[in-house]
Design a protein around this motif. Structure first.
Motif, PDB file in Angstrom:
ATOM      1  N   GLN A  76       0.803  -1.214   0.000  1.00 50.00           N
ATOM      2  CA  GLN A  76       0.000   0.000   0.000  1.00 50.00           C
ATOM      3  C   GLN A  76       0.844   1.276   0.000  1.00 50.00           C
ATOM      4  O   GLN A  76       0.295   2.373  -0.053  1.00 50.00           O
ATOM      5  N   LEU A  77       2.154   1.118   0.045  1.00 52.95           N
ATOM      6  CA  LEU A  77       3.028   2.294   0.065  1.00 52.95           C
ATOM      7  C   LEU A  77       3.000   3.009  -1.285  1.00 52.95           C
ATOM      8  O   LEU A  77       3.017   2.364  -2.334  1.00 52.95           O
ATOM      9  N   PRO A  78       2.990   4.332  -1.278  1.00 49.10           N
ATOM     10  CA  PRO A  78       2.914   5.082  -2.543  1.00 49.10           C
ATOM     11  C   PRO A  78       4.215   5.093  -3.340  1.00 49.10           C
ATOM     12  O   PRO A  78       4.194   5.143  -4.571  1.00 49.10           O
ATOM     13  N   ASN A  79       5.349   5.052  -2.634  1.00 48.99           N
ATOM     14  CA  ASN A  79       6.645   5.099  -3.318  1.00 48.99           C
ATOM     15  C   ASN A  79       6.966   3.730  -3.928  1.00 48.99           C
ATOM     16  O   ASN A  79       7.099   2.748  -3.191  1.00 48.99           O
ATOM     17  N   PRO A  80       7.100   3.639  -5.266  1.00 51.22           N
ATOM     18  CA  PRO A  80       7.310   2.328  -5.902  1.00 51.22           C
ATOM     19  C   PRO A  80       8.632   1.662  -5.520  1.00 51.22           C
ATOM     20  O   PRO A  80       8.707   0.437  -5.405  1.00 51.22           O
ATOM     21  N   GLU A  81       9.689   2.461  -5.343  1.00 48.82           N
ATOM     22  CA  GLU A  81      10.990   1.893  -4.991  1.00 48.82           C
ATOM     23  C   GLU A  81      10.964   1.283  -3.589  1.00 48.82           C
ATOM     24  O   GLU A  81      11.397   0.134  -3.377  1.00 48.82           O
ATOM     25  N   VAL A  82      10.449   2.056  -2.636  1.00 48.10           N
ATOM     26  CA  VAL A  82      10.356   1.556  -1.257  1.00 48.10           C
ATOM     27  C   VAL A  82       9.403   0.371  -1.199  1.00 48.10           C
ATOM     28  O   VAL A  82       9.654  -0.612  -0.485  1.00 48.10           O
ATOM     29  N   ARG A  83       8.315   0.442  -1.956  1.00 50.51           N
ATOM     30  CA  ARG A  83       7.356  -0.658  -1.976  1.00 50.51           C
ATOM     31  C   ARG A  83       8.001  -1.954  -2.459  1.00 50.51           C
ATOM     32  O   ARG A  83       7.818  -3.017  -1.854  1.00 50.51           O
ATOM     33  N   LEU A  84       8.760  -1.886  -3.537  1.00 48.91           N
ATOM     34  CA  LEU A  84       9.415  -3.070  -4.082  1.00 48.91           C
ATOM     35  C   LEU A  84      10.407  -3.660  -3.089  1.00 48.91           C
ATOM     36  O   LEU A  84      10.433  -4.879  -2.862  1.00 48.91           O
ATOM     37  N   LEU A  85      11.228  -2.807  -2.483  1.00 48.53           N
ATOM     38  CA  LEU A  85      12.251  -3.279  -1.547  1.00 48.53           C
ATOM     39  C   LEU A  85      11.626  -3.912  -0.304  1.00 48.53           C
ATOM     40  O   LEU A  85      12.074  -4.968   0.152  1.00 48.53           O
ATOM     41  N   LEU A  86      10.577  -3.264   0.233  1.00 47.12           N
ATOM     42  CA  LEU A  86       9.962  -3.789   1.449  1.00 47.12           C
ATOM     43  C   LEU A  86       9.162  -5.064   1.190  1.00 47.12           C
ATOM     44  O   LEU A  86       9.161  -5.980   2.018  1.00 47.12           O
ATOM     45  N   VAL A  87       8.478  -5.125   0.040  1.00 47.21           N
ATOM     46  CA  VAL A  87       7.739  -6.345  -0.294  1.00 47.21           C
ATOM     47  C   VAL A  87       8.697  -7.523  -0.435  1.00 47.21           C
ATOM     48  O   VAL A  87       8.456  -8.616   0.084  1.00 47.21           O
ATOM     49  N   THR A  88       9.813  -7.297  -1.130  1.00 44.04           N
ATOM     50  CA  THR A  88      10.809  -8.359  -1.302  1.00 44.04           C
ATOM     51  C   THR A  88      11.407  -8.778   0.032  1.00 44.04           C
ATOM     52  O   THR A  88      11.603  -9.970   0.304  1.00 44.04           O
ATOM     53  N   SER A  89      11.687  -7.784   0.888  1.00 46.32           N
ATOM     54  CA  SER A  89      12.249  -8.075   2.204  1.00 46.32           C
ATOM     55  C   SER A  89      11.281  -8.892   3.052  1.00 46.32           C
ATOM     56  O   SER A  89      11.666  -9.891   3.672  1.00 46.32           O
ATOM     57  N   CYS A  90      10.010  -8.483   3.076  1.00 43.59           N
ATOM     58  CA  CYS A  90       9.014  -9.188   3.890  1.00 43.59           C
ATOM     59  C   CYS A  90       8.732 -10.584   3.355  1.00 43.59           C
ATOM     60  O   CYS A  90       8.551 -11.530   4.141  1.00 43.59           O
ATOM     61  N   LEU A  91       8.709 -10.735   2.033  1.00 41.46           N
ATOM     62  CA  LEU A  91       8.502 -12.060   1.449  1.00 41.46           C
ATOM     63  C   LEU A  91       9.655 -12.999   1.795  1.00 41.46           C
ATOM     64  O   LEU A  91       9.442 -14.174   2.142  1.00 41.46           O
ATOM     65  N   SER A  92      10.874 -12.478   1.699  1.00 43.53           N
ATOM     66  CA  SER A  92      12.047 -13.287   2.035  1.00 43.53           C
ATOM     67  C   SER A  92      12.032 -13.680   3.509  1.00 43.53           C
ATOM     68  O   SER A  92      12.360 -14.807   3.872  1.00 43.53           O
ATOM     69  N   ARG A  93      11.624 -12.736   4.350  1.00 42.95           N
ATOM     70  CA  ARG A  93      11.549 -13.033   5.782  1.00 42.95           C
ATOM     71  C   ARG A  93      10.458 -14.071   6.076  1.00 42.95           C
ATOM     72  O   ARG A  93      10.628 -14.921   6.954  1.00 42.95           O
ATOM     73  N   THR A  94       9.352 -14.002   5.332  1.00 42.37           N
ATOM     74  CA  THR A  94       8.296 -14.996   5.496  1.00 42.37           C
ATOM     75  C   THR A  94       8.802 -16.397   5.155  1.00 42.37           C
ATOM     76  O   THR A  94       8.556 -17.361   5.888  1.00 42.37           O
ATOM     77  N   LEU A  95       9.526 -16.501   4.051  1.00 41.83           N
ATOM     78  CA  LEU A  95      10.089 -17.794   3.648  1.00 41.83           C
ATOM     79  C   LEU A  95      11.128 -18.278   4.662  1.00 41.83           C
ATOM     80  O   LEU A  95      11.239 -19.480   4.923  1.00 41.83           O
ATOM     81  N   TYR A  96      11.861 -17.325   5.236  1.00 37.27           N
ATOM     82  CA  TYR A  96      12.833 -17.678   6.275  1.00 37.27           C
ATOM     83  C   TYR A  96      12.117 -18.289   7.487  1.00 37.27           C
ATOM     84  O   TYR A  96      12.547 -19.320   8.034  1.00 37.27           O
ATOM     85  N   PHE A  97      11.009 -17.672   7.894  1.00 36.92           N
ATOM     86  CA  PHE A  97      10.268 -18.176   9.049  1.00 36.92           C
ATOM     87  C   PHE A  97       9.647 -19.542   8.763  1.00 36.92           C
ATOM     88  O   PHE A  97       9.543 -20.380   9.668  1.00 36.92           O
ATOM     89  N   ILE A  98       9.219 -19.769   7.525  1.00 37.89           N
ATOM     90  CA  ILE A  98       8.679 -21.084   7.162  1.00 37.89           C
ATOM     91  C   ILE A  98       9.754 -22.155   7.341  1.00 37.89           C
ATOM     92  O   ILE A  98       9.510 -23.208   7.940  1.00 37.89           O
ATOM     93  N   CYS A  99      10.950 -21.877   6.820  1.00 40.06           N
ATOM     94  CA  CYS A  99      12.070 -22.821   6.984  1.00 40.06           C
ATOM     95  C   CYS A  99      12.413 -23.008   8.449  1.00 40.06           C
ATOM     96  O   CYS A  99      12.679 -24.125   8.912  1.00 40.06           O
TER      97      CYS A  99
END
Length: 246
Positions: A76-99
Protein backbone atom coordinates in the motif's frame (compact mmCIF):
# COMPACT_ATOMS: atom_id res chain seq x y z
CA UNK A 1 12.48 -3.18 36.03
CA UNK A 2 10.00 -1.26 33.88
CA UNK A 3 12.15 -1.84 30.79
CA UNK A 4 12.36 -5.57 31.53
CA UNK A 5 8.60 -5.83 31.96
CA UNK A 6 8.05 -4.00 28.68
CA UNK A 7 10.38 -6.38 26.86
CA UNK A 8 9.05 -9.55 28.48
CA UNK A 9 5.44 -8.62 27.68
CA UNK A 10 6.08 -8.75 23.92
CA UNK A 11 7.07 -11.79 21.88
CA UNK A 12 9.51 -9.66 19.88
CA UNK A 13 10.99 -8.32 23.11
CA UNK A 14 11.46 -11.81 24.54
CA UNK A 15 13.11 -12.90 21.31
CA UNK A 16 15.53 -9.96 21.48
CA UNK A 17 16.47 -10.76 25.08
CA UNK A 18 17.17 -14.39 24.22
CA UNK A 19 19.08 -13.31 21.12
CA UNK A 20 21.25 -10.97 23.20
CA UNK A 21 22.11 -13.80 25.60
CA UNK A 22 22.72 -16.22 22.70
CA UNK A 23 25.24 -14.02 20.91
CA UNK A 24 26.84 -12.90 24.18
CA UNK A 25 27.53 -16.60 24.80
CA UNK A 26 28.96 -16.93 21.28
CA UNK A 27 31.31 -14.01 21.90
CA UNK A 28 32.37 -15.26 25.35
CA UNK A 29 33.09 -18.74 23.97
CA UNK A 30 35.38 -17.24 21.36
CA UNK A 31 37.24 -15.15 23.95
CA UNK A 32 37.70 -18.13 26.30
CA UNK A 33 38.35 -20.88 23.75
CA UNK A 34 42.13 -20.89 24.31
CA UNK A 35 41.82 -20.88 28.09
CA UNK A 36 42.26 -24.49 29.20
CA UNK A 37 41.11 -23.68 32.73
CA UNK A 38 37.64 -22.64 31.59
CA UNK A 39 36.47 -25.88 29.97
CA UNK A 40 33.55 -26.24 32.37
CA UNK A 41 32.46 -22.65 31.75
CA UNK A 42 32.73 -23.13 27.98
CA UNK A 43 30.47 -26.18 28.23
CA UNK A 44 27.89 -24.18 30.20
CA UNK A 45 28.04 -21.36 27.68
CA UNK A 46 27.54 -23.85 24.84
CA UNK A 47 24.47 -25.32 26.56
CA UNK A 48 23.06 -21.87 27.31
CA UNK A 49 23.59 -20.74 23.72
CA UNK A 50 21.85 -23.86 22.41
CA UNK A 51 18.91 -23.38 24.78
CA UNK A 52 18.52 -19.73 23.79
CA UNK A 53 18.49 -20.69 20.11
CA UNK A 54 15.83 -23.34 20.71
CA UNK A 55 13.74 -20.94 22.78
CA UNK A 56 13.88 -18.29 20.06
CA UNK A 57 12.56 -20.78 17.49
CA UNK A 58 9.53 -21.35 19.72
CA UNK A 59 8.88 -17.63 20.12
CA UNK A 60 9.16 -17.12 16.34
CA UNK A 61 6.34 -19.54 15.48
CA UNK A 62 3.85 -16.71 14.89
CA UNK A 63 6.26 -14.35 13.16
CA UNK A 64 5.38 -15.74 9.73
CA UNK A 65 1.92 -14.18 10.03
CA UNK A 66 3.46 -10.85 11.02
CA UNK A 67 5.67 -10.97 7.92
CA UNK A 68 2.66 -11.66 5.71
CA UNK A 69 0.97 -8.66 7.30
CA UNK A 70 4.11 -6.65 6.54
CA UNK A 71 3.81 -7.60 2.86
CA UNK A 72 0.21 -6.37 2.78
CA UNK A 73 1.19 -3.06 4.38
CA UNK A 74 4.16 -2.63 2.03
CA UNK A 75 1.93 -3.12 -1.01
CA UNK A 76 0.00 0.00 0.00
CA UNK A 77 3.03 2.29 0.07
CA UNK A 78 2.91 5.08 -2.54
CA UNK A 79 6.64 5.10 -3.32
CA UNK A 80 7.31 2.33 -5.90
CA UNK A 81 10.99 1.89 -4.99
CA UNK A 82 10.36 1.56 -1.26
CA UNK A 83 7.36 -0.66 -1.98
CA UNK A 84 9.41 -3.07 -4.08
CA UNK A 85 12.25 -3.28 -1.55
CA UNK A 86 9.96 -3.79 1.45
CA UNK A 87 7.74 -6.34 -0.29
CA UNK A 88 10.81 -8.36 -1.30
CA UNK A 89 12.25 -8.07 2.20
CA UNK A 90 9.01 -9.19 3.89
CA UNK A 91 8.50 -12.06 1.45
CA UNK A 92 12.05 -13.29 2.03
CA UNK A 93 11.55 -13.03 5.78
CA UNK A 94 8.30 -15.00 5.50
CA UNK A 95 10.09 -17.79 3.65
CA UNK A 96 12.83 -17.68 6.28
CA UNK A 97 10.27 -18.18 9.05
CA UNK A 98 8.68 -21.08 7.16
CA UNK A 99 12.07 -22.82 6.98
CA UNK A 100 12.74 -21.95 10.62
CA UNK A 101 9.40 -23.43 11.72
CA UNK A 102 10.11 -26.63 9.82
CA UNK A 103 13.51 -26.90 11.49
CA UNK A 104 11.86 -26.42 14.89
CA UNK A 105 9.32 -29.15 14.06
CA UNK A 106 12.21 -31.44 13.13
CA UNK A 107 14.06 -30.68 16.37
CA UNK A 108 11.11 -31.87 18.47
CA UNK A 109 10.53 -34.95 16.32
CA UNK A 110 7.33 -33.89 14.55
CA UNK A 111 9.01 -34.01 11.13
CA UNK A 112 11.94 -36.32 10.46
CA UNK A 113 11.99 -36.37 6.67
CA UNK A 114 13.71 -33.04 6.03
CA UNK A 115 17.46 -32.50 5.75
CA UNK A 116 18.49 -30.23 8.61
CA UNK A 117 21.63 -28.86 6.92
CA UNK A 118 19.86 -28.20 3.62
CA UNK A 119 16.91 -26.39 5.16
CA UNK A 120 19.13 -24.44 7.56
CA UNK A 121 21.18 -23.19 4.61
CA UNK A 122 18.00 -22.28 2.72
CA UNK A 123 16.71 -20.34 5.71
CA UNK A 124 20.00 -18.45 5.93
CA UNK A 125 19.75 -17.49 2.25
CA UNK A 126 16.26 -16.07 2.69
CA UNK A 127 17.43 -14.21 5.80
CA UNK A 128 20.37 -12.77 3.85
CA UNK A 129 18.11 -11.58 1.00
CA UNK A 130 15.77 -9.95 3.52
CA UNK A 131 18.67 -8.06 5.10
CA UNK A 132 20.01 -6.94 1.71
CA UNK A 133 16.60 -5.56 0.76
CA UNK A 134 16.25 -3.86 4.13
CA UNK A 135 19.68 -2.25 3.85
CA UNK A 136 18.93 -1.19 0.26
CA UNK A 137 15.80 0.52 1.54
CA UNK A 138 17.88 2.32 4.19
CA UNK A 139 20.35 3.54 1.56
CA UNK A 140 17.52 4.72 -0.68
CA UNK A 141 15.86 6.60 2.19
CA UNK A 142 19.18 8.17 3.12
CA UNK A 143 19.74 9.24 -0.49
CA UNK A 144 16.32 10.88 -0.58
CA UNK A 145 16.96 12.64 2.73
CA UNK A 146 20.26 14.01 1.45
CA UNK A 147 18.58 15.28 -1.71
CA UNK A 148 15.95 17.13 0.25
CA UNK A 149 18.30 18.60 2.82
CA UNK A 150 18.28 22.38 2.54
CA UNK A 151 21.80 22.53 3.93
CA UNK A 152 22.92 20.59 0.89
CA UNK A 153 21.90 23.47 -1.38
CA UNK A 154 23.82 25.93 0.75
CA UNK A 155 26.94 23.78 0.71
CA UNK A 156 26.60 23.26 -3.03
CA UNK A 157 26.87 27.01 -3.53
CA UNK A 158 30.06 27.02 -1.49
CA UNK A 159 31.47 24.24 -3.63
CA UNK A 160 30.74 26.17 -6.82
CA UNK A 161 32.41 29.25 -5.38
CA UNK A 162 35.43 27.22 -4.26
CA UNK A 163 35.82 25.66 -7.70
CA UNK A 164 35.67 29.02 -9.45
CA UNK A 165 38.27 30.48 -7.10
CA UNK A 166 40.71 27.57 -7.24
CA UNK A 167 40.53 25.02 -10.06
CA UNK A 168 43.00 22.66 -8.39
CA UNK A 169 41.63 19.14 -9.00
CA UNK A 170 42.91 17.63 -5.76
CA UNK A 171 41.51 20.52 -3.74
CA UNK A 172 38.14 20.20 -5.46
CA UNK A 173 38.06 16.48 -4.72
CA UNK A 174 38.75 16.99 -1.02
CA UNK A 175 36.13 19.71 -0.81
CA UNK A 176 33.51 17.56 -2.51
CA UNK A 177 34.25 14.73 -0.08
CA UNK A 178 33.92 17.14 2.81
CA UNK A 179 30.60 18.33 1.41
CA UNK A 180 29.31 14.75 1.12
CA UNK A 181 30.33 13.85 4.68
CA UNK A 182 28.75 16.99 6.13
CA UNK A 183 25.54 16.39 4.20
CA UNK A 184 25.51 12.75 5.32
CA UNK A 185 26.00 13.81 8.93
CA UNK A 186 23.11 16.28 8.87
CA UNK A 187 20.83 13.78 7.11
CA UNK A 188 21.33 10.95 9.63
CA UNK A 189 21.25 13.41 12.53
CA UNK A 190 17.73 14.43 11.53
CA UNK A 191 16.62 10.80 11.18
CA UNK A 192 17.86 8.62 14.10
CA UNK A 193 15.53 5.68 13.20
CA UNK A 194 17.15 5.46 9.76
CA UNK A 195 20.66 5.48 11.25
CA UNK A 196 19.72 2.84 13.83
CA UNK A 197 18.07 0.57 11.25
CA UNK A 198 21.06 0.90 8.90
CA UNK A 199 23.55 -0.01 11.63
CA UNK A 200 21.39 -2.93 12.75
CA UNK A 201 21.18 -4.32 9.20
CA UNK A 202 24.92 -3.90 8.63
CA UNK A 203 25.77 -5.80 11.82
CA UNK A 204 23.21 -8.50 11.04
CA UNK A 205 24.66 -9.03 7.55
CA UNK A 206 27.88 -10.51 8.94
CA UNK A 207 25.95 -13.46 10.41
CA UNK A 208 24.51 -14.96 7.17
CA UNK A 209 27.59 -13.92 5.16
CA UNK A 210 29.75 -16.06 7.44
CA UNK A 211 27.28 -18.96 7.26
CA UNK A 212 27.09 -18.78 3.44
CA UNK A 213 30.88 -18.35 3.04
CA UNK A 214 30.35 -14.98 1.31
CA UNK A 215 32.61 -13.27 3.83
CA UNK A 216 34.16 -15.74 6.24
CA UNK A 217 35.00 -14.32 9.66
CA UNK A 218 34.95 -16.19 12.99
CA UNK A 219 32.60 -16.86 15.87
CA UNK A 220 33.93 -13.81 17.72
CA UNK A 221 32.87 -11.41 14.95
CA UNK A 222 29.54 -13.20 14.57
CA UNK A 223 28.94 -12.97 18.33
CA UNK A 224 29.89 -9.29 18.50
CA UNK A 225 27.73 -8.34 15.50
CA UNK A 226 24.79 -10.38 16.75
CA UNK A 227 25.08 -8.83 20.21
CA UNK A 228 25.24 -5.28 18.81
CA UNK A 229 22.25 -5.73 16.48
CA UNK A 230 20.26 -7.35 19.32
CA UNK A 231 20.89 -4.35 21.57
CA UNK A 232 19.79 -2.02 18.76
CA UNK A 233 16.63 -4.11 18.42
CA UNK A 234 15.94 -3.84 22.15
CA UNK A 235 16.40 -0.08 21.95
CA UNK A 236 13.74 0.22 19.22
CA UNK A 237 11.30 -1.76 21.38
CA UNK A 238 11.92 0.35 24.47
CA UNK A 239 11.69 3.54 22.40
CA UNK A 240 9.24 2.98 19.50
CA UNK A 241 10.05 6.46 18.14
CA UNK A 242 13.47 5.06 17.12
CA UNK A 243 11.91 2.35 14.96
CA UNK A 244 11.95 3.02 11.23
CA UNK A 245 8.43 3.11 9.81
CA UNK A 246 6.94 1.55 7.82
Amino acid sequence: MEAFLKLSSQSRGRDRMLRTIQYACTLLKYLLQNNSTQKELLKKLQNLESNMSTGRKLFRLGNMLDSIGGVQKALQLPNPEVRLLLVTSCLSRTLYFICDNLLWARSIGVINSINKEKWSLLATRFYFISLIMGLSRDIYELYQAMKQDVRGQQIQKKIGQHISEGPDVACIGVFRLEYFLILLYYSVKKNPPLLLDSMKNVFDLFIPMDRLDIYKTNSGVVGLCGLASSLFGILTILKPSLRLSP
